[in-house]
Design a protein around this motif. Structure first.
Motif, mmCIF file in Angstrom:
data_model
loop_
_atom_site.group_PDB
_atom_site.id
_atom_site.type_symbol
_atom_site.label_atom_id
_atom_site.label_comp_id
_atom_site.label_asym_id
_atom_site.label_seq_id
_atom_site.Cartn_x
_atom_site.Cartn_y
_atom_site.Cartn_z
ATOM 1 N N ARG A 295 83.278 11.201 32.267
ATOM 2 C CA ARG A 295 82.717 11.122 30.918
ATOM 3 C C ARG A 295 81.371 10.408 31.010
ATOM 4 N N ARG A 296 80.325 11.109 30.614
ATOM 5 C CA ARG A 296 78.961 10.570 30.684
ATOM 6 C C ARG A 296 78.652 9.672 29.498
ATOM 7 N N THR A 297 77.668 8.804 29.692
ATOM 8 C CA THR A 297 77.185 7.990 28.583
ATOM 9 C C THR A 297 76.391 8.878 27.635
ATOM 10 N N HIS A 298 76.402 8.513 26.381
ATOM 11 C CA HIS A 298 75.608 9.240 25.390
ATOM 12 C C HIS A 298 74.403 8.371 25.052
ATOM 13 N N LYS B 107 71.145 7.529 32.261
ATOM 14 C CA LYS B 107 71.891 8.687 32.737
ATOM 15 C C LYS B 107 72.989 8.141 33.636
ATOM 16 N N GLY B 108 74.199 8.110 33.121
ATOM 17 C CA GLY B 108 75.285 7.536 33.893
ATOM 18 C C GLY B 108 76.629 7.953 33.350
ATOM 19 N N TYR B 109 77.658 7.307 33.853
ATOM 20 C CA TYR B 109 79.020 7.621 33.486
ATOM 21 C C TYR B 109 79.674 6.435 32.796
ATOM 22 N N GLU B 110 80.505 6.733 31.804
ATOM 23 C CA GLU B 110 81.334 5.699 31.186
ATOM 24 C C GLU B 110 82.619 5.544 31.975
ATOM 25 N N MET C 254 85.104 7.515 35.271
ATOM 26 C CA MET C 254 85.296 8.543 36.294
ATOM 27 C C MET C 254 86.544 8.149 37.078
#
Length: 80
Positions: A59-62, A67-70, A72
């Motif tokens: 789930r990516r950050t909004h 630009k990253g992930y919340e 994984m």
């Protein structure tokens, strides 16, 4: 440009006028060091745990800034 640049002053005037890991004419040299450190870190992790498996879609950050992930979810097998 910044008075006393090596001191951590939380209420510094004009805190946004700095050079950081940005891009353009004032790209920070530390950015390259950080990228190299992450590359070496992942090389070493993958030497020790070559079979890391992603269990579900990350789930990516909004954010328009990061630009990253919340999250994984991964499975790292135990070492023998």
């Amino acid at each position: 440009m910044i008075e006393n640049p090596n001191a951590y002053i939380i209420d510094r005037e004009r805190p946004r006028q700095h050079m950081s890991f940005g891009f353009g004419i004032h790209r920070c040299v530390g950015n390259r060091v950080a990228e190299l450190q992450l590359t070496v870190l992942w090389q070493e992790i993958l030497k020790r745990f070559p079979d890391i498996q992603v269990l579900e879609e990350p789930r990516r950050t909004h954010s328009v800034f990061v630009k990253g992930y919340e999250t994984m979810q991964v499975m790292i097998p135990t070492r023998n």
